[in-house]
Scaffold this motif. Sequence first.
Motif, PDB file in Angstrom:
ATOM      1  N   ARG A  69      17.344  48.333  35.742  1.00  0.00           N
ATOM      2  CA  ARG A  69      17.584  49.786  35.700  1.00  0.00           C
ATOM      3  C   ARG A  69      18.222  50.209  34.397  1.00  0.00           C
ATOM      4  O   ARG A  69      17.929  51.300  33.870  1.00  0.00           O
ATOM      5  N   SER A  99       8.717  51.242  40.059  1.00  0.00           N
ATOM      6  CA  SER A  99       8.802  52.474  40.840  1.00  0.00           C
ATOM      7  C   SER A  99      10.019  52.466  41.758  1.00  0.00           C
ATOM      8  O   SER A  99      10.700  53.477  41.922  1.00  0.00           O
ATOM      9  N   TYR A 100      10.283  51.303  42.377  1.00  0.00           N
ATOM     10  CA  TYR A 100      11.452  51.182  43.244  1.00  0.00           C
ATOM     11  C   TYR A 100      12.733  51.454  42.454  1.00  0.00           C
ATOM     12  O   TYR A 100      13.608  52.217  42.897  1.00  0.00           O
ATOM     13  N   CYS A 102      13.060  53.076  39.626  1.00  0.00           N
ATOM     14  CA  CYS A 102      13.092  54.480  39.195  1.00  0.00           C
ATOM     15  C   CYS A 102      13.559  55.379  40.340  1.00  0.00           C
ATOM     16  O   CYS A 102      14.313  56.339  40.125  1.00  0.00           O
ATOM     17  N   THR A 103      13.109  55.070  41.547  1.00  0.00           N
ATOM     18  CA  THR A 103      13.532  55.852  42.710  1.00  0.00           C
ATOM     19  C   THR A 103      15.032  55.712  42.934  1.00  0.00           C
ATOM     20  O   THR A 103      15.722  56.693  43.266  1.00  0.00           O
ATOM     21  N   ARG A 104      15.556  54.496  42.752  1.00  0.00           N
ATOM     22  CA  ARG A 104      17.000  54.299  42.893  1.00  0.00           C
ATOM     23  C   ARG A 104      17.760  55.085  41.819  1.00  0.00           C
ATOM     24  O   ARG A 104      18.791  55.702  42.105  1.00  0.00           O
ATOM     25  N   ALA A 106      16.685  57.771  40.335  1.00  0.00           N
ATOM     26  CA  ALA A 106      16.535  59.191  40.667  1.00  0.00           C
ATOM     27  C   ALA A 106      17.521  59.594  41.757  1.00  0.00           C
ATOM     28  O   ALA A 106      18.102  60.689  41.722  1.00  0.00           O
ATOM     29  N   GLY A 107      17.726  58.710  42.726  1.00  0.00           N
ATOM     30  CA  GLY A 107      18.687  59.002  43.783  1.00  0.00           C
ATOM     31  C   GLY A 107      20.104  59.137  43.267  1.00  0.00           C
ATOM     32  O   GLY A 107      20.928  59.829  43.870  1.00  0.00           O
ATOM     33  N   GLU A 112      14.420  61.590  36.600  1.00  0.00           N
ATOM     34  CA  GLU A 112      13.733  62.592  37.412  1.00  0.00           C
ATOM     35  C   GLU A 112      12.243  62.526  37.134  1.00  0.00           C
ATOM     36  O   GLU A 112      11.808  61.988  36.109  1.00  0.00           O
ATOM     37  N   LEU A 113      11.460  63.060  38.047  1.00  0.00           N
ATOM     38  CA  LEU A 113      10.017  63.109  37.840  1.00  0.00           C
ATOM     39  C   LEU A 113       9.684  64.088  36.723  1.00  0.00           C
ATOM     40  O   LEU A 113      10.278  65.165  36.614  1.00  0.00           O
ATOM     41  N   ARG A 124       2.775  58.981  38.499  1.00  0.00           N
ATOM     42  CA  ARG A 124       4.116  59.573  38.513  1.00  0.00           C
ATOM     43  C   ARG A 124       4.804  59.234  37.199  1.00  0.00           C
ATOM     44  O   ARG A 124       4.995  58.066  36.865  1.00  0.00           O
ATOM     45  N   TRP A 126       8.148  59.528  34.744  1.00  0.00           N
ATOM     46  CA  TRP A 126       9.596  59.631  34.876  1.00  0.00           C
ATOM     47  C   TRP A 126      10.215  59.966  33.529  1.00  0.00           C
ATOM     48  O   TRP A 126       9.726  59.550  32.485  1.00  0.00           O
TER      49      TRP A 126
END
Length: 239
Positions: A69, A99-100, A102-104, A106-107, A112-113, A124, A126
């Motif tokens: 990350r 992707s996983y 990036c989602t973490r 983003a959370g 952000e997208l 998608r 980022w």
Amino acid sequence: MNLLVLPPPVRAALSSGPDLAVALTTEAEPDPVLHNAIAQESLWNWGRSVNDGRVEDAAQMRALAHPTRLRILGILRANGPQTAAMLGEVIDEAPGTISYHCTRLAGAGLVELAADQGSDRRERWWRAAHESSFWDPAESLDDPERTLAANALDHAVARVYAANYEAFVDRAATFGREWVAASSSSDRVLRLSVEELRAMGDEFRAVVERWAAVSAKHGAGDGSEQVFVLHQAYPWPRG
């Protein structure tokens, strides 16, 4: 060696005149992946805001304290919006894994997208949510959970610092004699008061900002190189 990027926690406010370990490093950047994980010019800033995002709670720190990350966020800041597939080519991870992560991120409010990027709606994209990030280690001292999270993040960043310099040492010959001679790394132990330590840090930052203005005038192909600059000054934790 300013913002995915902090040295070990400085406890200056707790001391009245300790010996201080001071390190200043400048080097031609040998590894864009490692470099992007830390800073292009100033991606992380310890307790200073430069149009950044404040990392305030333990959950954010835990989300960021992961080597993949750190690299994703650094690449997005240095190179702009990317898809998971593009990031995976640089980091050597599967797009699903990217992707996983990036989602973490983003959370945690760090990426952000980027809906305005690309023509394929199935992709998608980022982007980094801020130019840089910062937190004040002193604010964690009264919160055990946050202290643990901040220490884990600081250790992760310190490992990236060390890996970056080792990569430079390993690949110094690829830059040629002039670049190696122009690079520098030094350390010195001083004895300063809290106020003097703070003033020295302000002077270091002012010097880097002055050269950041010079950096902004350069571009790829004009004979310049990306140069990694790191300064650290903190009470010396001698055994």
